[in-house]
Write a protein that holds these residues in place. Structure first.
Motif, PDB file in Angstrom:
ATOM      1  N   ALA A 270      -0.746   0.673  -9.479  1.00 39.03           N
ATOM      2  CA  ALA A 270       0.086   0.898 -10.663  1.00 39.03           C
ATOM      3  C   ALA A 270       1.330   0.016 -10.622  1.00 39.03           C
ATOM      4  O   ALA A 270       1.760  -0.532 -11.649  1.00 39.03           O
ATOM      5  CB  ALA A 270       0.482   2.372 -10.754  1.00 39.03           C
ATOM      6  N   TYR A 271       1.905  -0.145  -9.437  1.00 39.70           N
ATOM      7  CA  TYR A 271       3.098  -0.973  -9.299  1.00 39.70           C
ATOM      8  C   TYR A 271       2.768  -2.444  -9.569  1.00 39.70           C
ATOM      9  O   TYR A 271       3.513  -3.144 -10.255  1.00 39.70           O
ATOM     10  CB  TYR A 271       3.694  -0.822  -7.898  1.00 39.70           C
ATOM     11  N   THR A 272       1.642  -2.890  -9.041  1.00 44.00           N
ATOM     12  CA  THR A 272       1.233  -4.275  -9.261  1.00 44.00           C
ATOM     13  C   THR A 272       0.954  -4.535 -10.745  1.00 44.00           C
ATOM     14  O   THR A 272       1.330  -5.578 -11.285  1.00 44.00           O
ATOM     15  CB  THR A 272      -0.007  -4.607  -8.422  1.00 44.00           C
ATOM     16  N   ALA A 273       0.310  -3.570 -11.403  1.00 41.92           N
ATOM     17  CA  ALA A 273       0.033  -3.715 -12.832  1.00 41.92           C
ATOM     18  C   ALA A 273       1.325  -3.816 -13.640  1.00 41.92           C
ATOM     19  O   ALA A 273       1.394  -4.538 -14.638  1.00 41.92           O
ATOM     20  CB  ALA A 273      -0.813  -2.539 -13.320  1.00 41.92           C
ATOM     21  N   LYS A 274       2.344  -3.129 -13.181  1.00 39.91           N
ATOM     22  CA  LYS A 274       3.617  -3.113 -13.905  1.00 39.91           C
ATOM     23  C   LYS A 274       4.473  -4.345 -13.623  1.00 39.91           C
ATOM     24  O   LYS A 274       5.144  -4.860 -14.520  1.00 39.91           O
ATOM     25  CB  LYS A 274       4.396  -1.847 -13.527  1.00 39.91           C
ATOM     26  N   THR A 275       4.437  -4.832 -12.394  1.00 37.65           N
ATOM     27  CA  THR A 275       5.378  -5.876 -11.967  1.00 37.65           C
ATOM     28  C   THR A 275       4.741  -7.207 -11.587  1.00 37.65           C
ATOM     29  O   THR A 275       5.449  -8.191 -11.419  1.00 37.65           O
ATOM     30  CB  THR A 275       6.178  -5.392 -10.749  1.00 37.65           C
ATOM     31  N   ASP A 276       3.425  -7.212 -11.392  1.00 34.25           N
ATOM     32  CA  ASP A 276       2.705  -8.390 -10.917  1.00 34.25           C
ATOM     33  C   ASP A 276       3.046  -8.723  -9.468  1.00 34.25           C
ATOM     34  O   ASP A 276       2.786  -9.828  -8.993  1.00 34.25           O
ATOM     35  CB  ASP A 276       2.971  -9.610 -11.811  1.00 34.25           C
ATOM     36  N   VAL A 277       3.646  -7.766  -8.757  1.00 34.25           N
ATOM     37  CA  VAL A 277       3.953  -7.949  -7.330  1.00 34.25           C
ATOM     38  C   VAL A 277       2.803  -7.359  -6.512  1.00 34.25           C
ATOM     39  O   VAL A 277       2.471  -6.179  -6.653  1.00 34.25           O
ATOM     40  CB  VAL A 277       5.275  -7.262  -6.946  1.00 34.25           C
ATOM     41  N   LYS A 278       2.209  -8.172  -5.667  1.00 31.24           N
ATOM     42  CA  LYS A 278       1.092  -7.722  -4.842  1.00 31.24           C
ATOM     43  C   LYS A 278       1.604  -6.922  -3.644  1.00 31.24           C
ATOM     44  O   LYS A 278       2.533  -7.341  -2.952  1.00 31.24           O
ATOM     45  CB  LYS A 278       0.279  -8.917  -4.349  1.00 31.24           C
ATOM     46  N   ILE A 279       0.971  -5.781  -3.405  1.00 38.46           N
ATOM     47  CA  ILE A 279       1.328  -4.939  -2.256  1.00 38.46           C
ATOM     48  C   ILE A 279       0.199  -4.987  -1.240  1.00 38.46           C
ATOM     49  O   ILE A 279      -0.956  -4.700  -1.569  1.00 38.46           O
ATOM     50  CB  ILE A 279       1.563  -3.475  -2.681  1.00 38.46           C
ATOM     51  N   THR A 280       0.528  -5.347  -0.021  1.00 40.04           N
ATOM     52  CA  THR A 280      -0.432  -5.309   1.079  1.00 40.04           C
ATOM     53  C   THR A 280      -0.084  -4.107   1.948  1.00 40.04           C
ATOM     54  O   THR A 280       1.013  -4.035   2.503  1.00 40.04           O
ATOM     55  CB  THR A 280      -0.371  -6.589   1.920  1.00 40.04           C
ATOM     56  N   ALA A 281      -1.008  -3.153   2.020  1.00 46.04           N
ATOM     57  CA  ALA A 281      -0.746  -1.920   2.774  1.00 46.04           C
ATOM     58  C   ALA A 281      -1.513  -1.913   4.089  1.00 46.04           C
ATOM     59  O   ALA A 281      -2.694  -2.279   4.132  1.00 46.04           O
ATOM     60  CB  ALA A 281      -1.124  -0.707   1.942  1.00 46.04           C
ATOM     61  N   SER A 282      -0.840  -1.503   5.141  1.00 46.75           N
ATOM     62  CA  SER A 282      -1.452  -1.342   6.453  1.00 46.75           C
ATOM     63  C   SER A 282      -1.359   0.124   6.832  1.00 46.75           C
ATOM     64  O   SER A 282      -0.255   0.686   6.886  1.00 46.75           O
ATOM     65  CB  SER A 282      -0.734  -2.212   7.489  1.00 46.75           C
ATOM     66  N   TYR A 283      -2.511   0.769   7.067  1.00 45.63           N
ATOM     67  CA  TYR A 283      -2.541   2.205   7.344  1.00 45.63           C
ATOM     68  C   TYR A 283      -2.931   2.481   8.795  1.00 45.63           C
ATOM     69  O   TYR A 283      -3.886   1.899   9.316  1.00 45.63           O
ATOM     70  CB  TYR A 283      -3.551   2.901   6.428  1.00 45.63           C
ATOM     71  N   ALA A 284      -2.208   3.386   9.418  1.00 49.13           N
ATOM     72  CA  ALA A 284      -2.507   3.806  10.792  1.00 49.13           C
ATOM     73  C   ALA A 284      -1.667   5.050  11.076  1.00 49.13           C
ATOM     74  O   ALA A 284      -0.944   5.539  10.201  1.00 49.13           O
ATOM     75  CB  ALA A 284      -2.183   2.699  11.791  1.00 49.13           C
ATOM     76  N   ALA A 285      -1.758   5.553  12.291  1.00 47.23           N
ATOM     77  CA  ALA A 285      -0.893   6.659  12.687  1.00 47.23           C
ATOM     78  C   ALA A 285       0.561   6.197  12.634  1.00 47.23           C
ATOM     79  O   ALA A 285       0.866   5.043  12.954  1.00 47.23           O
ATOM     80  CB  ALA A 285      -1.233   7.137  14.092  1.00 47.23           C
ATOM     81  N   SER A 286       1.457   7.065  12.240  1.00 49.77           N
ATOM     82  CA  SER A 286       2.871   6.713  12.132  1.00 49.77           C
ATOM     83  C   SER A 286       3.427   6.203  13.454  1.00 49.77           C
ATOM     84  O   SER A 286       4.280   5.303  13.482  1.00 49.77           O
ATOM     85  CB  SER A 286       3.677   7.934  11.663  1.00 49.77           C
ATOM     86  N   SER A 287       2.937   6.761  14.554  1.00 56.38           N
ATOM     87  CA  SER A 287       3.391   6.338  15.880  1.00 56.38           C
ATOM     88  C   SER A 287       3.060   4.871  16.122  1.00 56.38           C
ATOM     89  O   SER A 287       3.882   4.106  16.640  1.00 56.38           O
ATOM     90  CB  SER A 287       2.722   7.199  16.952  1.00 56.38           C
TER      91      SER A 287
END
Length: 261
Positions: free
Chosen positions: A47-64
């Protein structure tokens, strides 16, 4: 005349190059986020990318894992943790901008079983015998020494008087999603995960919910890192928006802040 032209051209390039680099930086952000946030945050980022054209790269793992990676210099702009302890760690290591930190989301922990399990609904209360319920099987959750969901699970089991008997049966995973997978595949007969994780996995069912007062409040703080690109503030603002709230709540999270717009 030619010399003047070359001087003017050099000055123009000197101004243009920093602007080009700044523009490139603003077109992309890297977000390090707790594994339990994947489905919801992927939608928020889209949704953010659609609104701003800014690409978000997300990295998911345990918070630790993520907090330690940021401390070791990993190039993250935003850190979203599944507990306050690891955000506190990041603050102590001076790798986040503490003035950008807010408690964004809440969650709950549940007991799950494979969808075809014979285990029915159970009431989780003081005296609850989780070890007996598991029988000869294993109980999957995050590592109780580091992974937030495992820490919440241990606190709840200790509070309910079920820890000592259940501890030897635990299959401690590297993240909540890894624990969820163990149950979904039938490799563990029970699991303790966030309610939001159970909601997105069709191969498991919720058989009980842990009382909120049996463990510390489940809070997801967010902050920009000290090396964050200029566009990080706009992204943080979007995370606090009504649009983000609607998405997070669809996935079962509790929105802890007043929506900004």
């Amino acid at each position: 005349m030619h010399r003047l032209f070359r001087v003017l051209l050099a000055l123009a390039l000197a101004w243009a190059l920093p602007l080009a680099f700044a523009s490139a930086e603003e077109k992309g952000l890297t977000v390090f986020a707790a594994a339990s946030m994947k489905n919801a945050l992927d939608d928020v980022d889209a949704a953010y990318t659609a609104k701003t054209d800014v690409k978000i790269t997300a990295s998911y793992a345990a918070s630790s894992v993520l907090a330690r990676q940021i401390d070791q210099g990993a190039p993250a702009d935003i850190f979203l943790s599944a507990d306050t302890d690891w955000m506190d760690y990041a603050a102590r290591q001076r790798v986040i901008k503490t003035d950008t930190r807010t408690n964004l989301l809440g969650n709950s922990i549940v007991l799950i079983a494979p969808k075809d399990s014979s285990v029915g609904k159970v009431t989780i209360a003081p005296g609850f015998d989780l070890a007996k319920l598991a029988g000869q099987g294993r109980i999957a959750t995050g590592d109780v020494n580091s992974v937030p969901v495992g820490k919440y699970a241990k606190a709840a089991l200790e509070s309910l008087g079920a820890w000592q008997a259940a501890a030897p049966k635990l299959a401690m995973a590297e993240s909540v999603r890894a624990a969820l997978t163990l149950v979904a595949r039938g490799e563990a007969v029970l699991g303790i995960v966030y309610s939001t994780d159970a909601k997105v996995e069709p191969e498991v069912k919720v058989v009980g919910t842990f009382p909120a007062d049996s463990h510390p409040p489940i809070v997801y703080p967010v902050a920009a890192t000290t090396s964050a690109a200029p566009g990080a503030d706009n992204y943080l603002a979007f995370l606090h928006s009504q649009a983000a709230k609607t998405i997070f709540e669809k996935y079962g999270f509790t929105f802890l802040v007043r929506p900004s717009s």
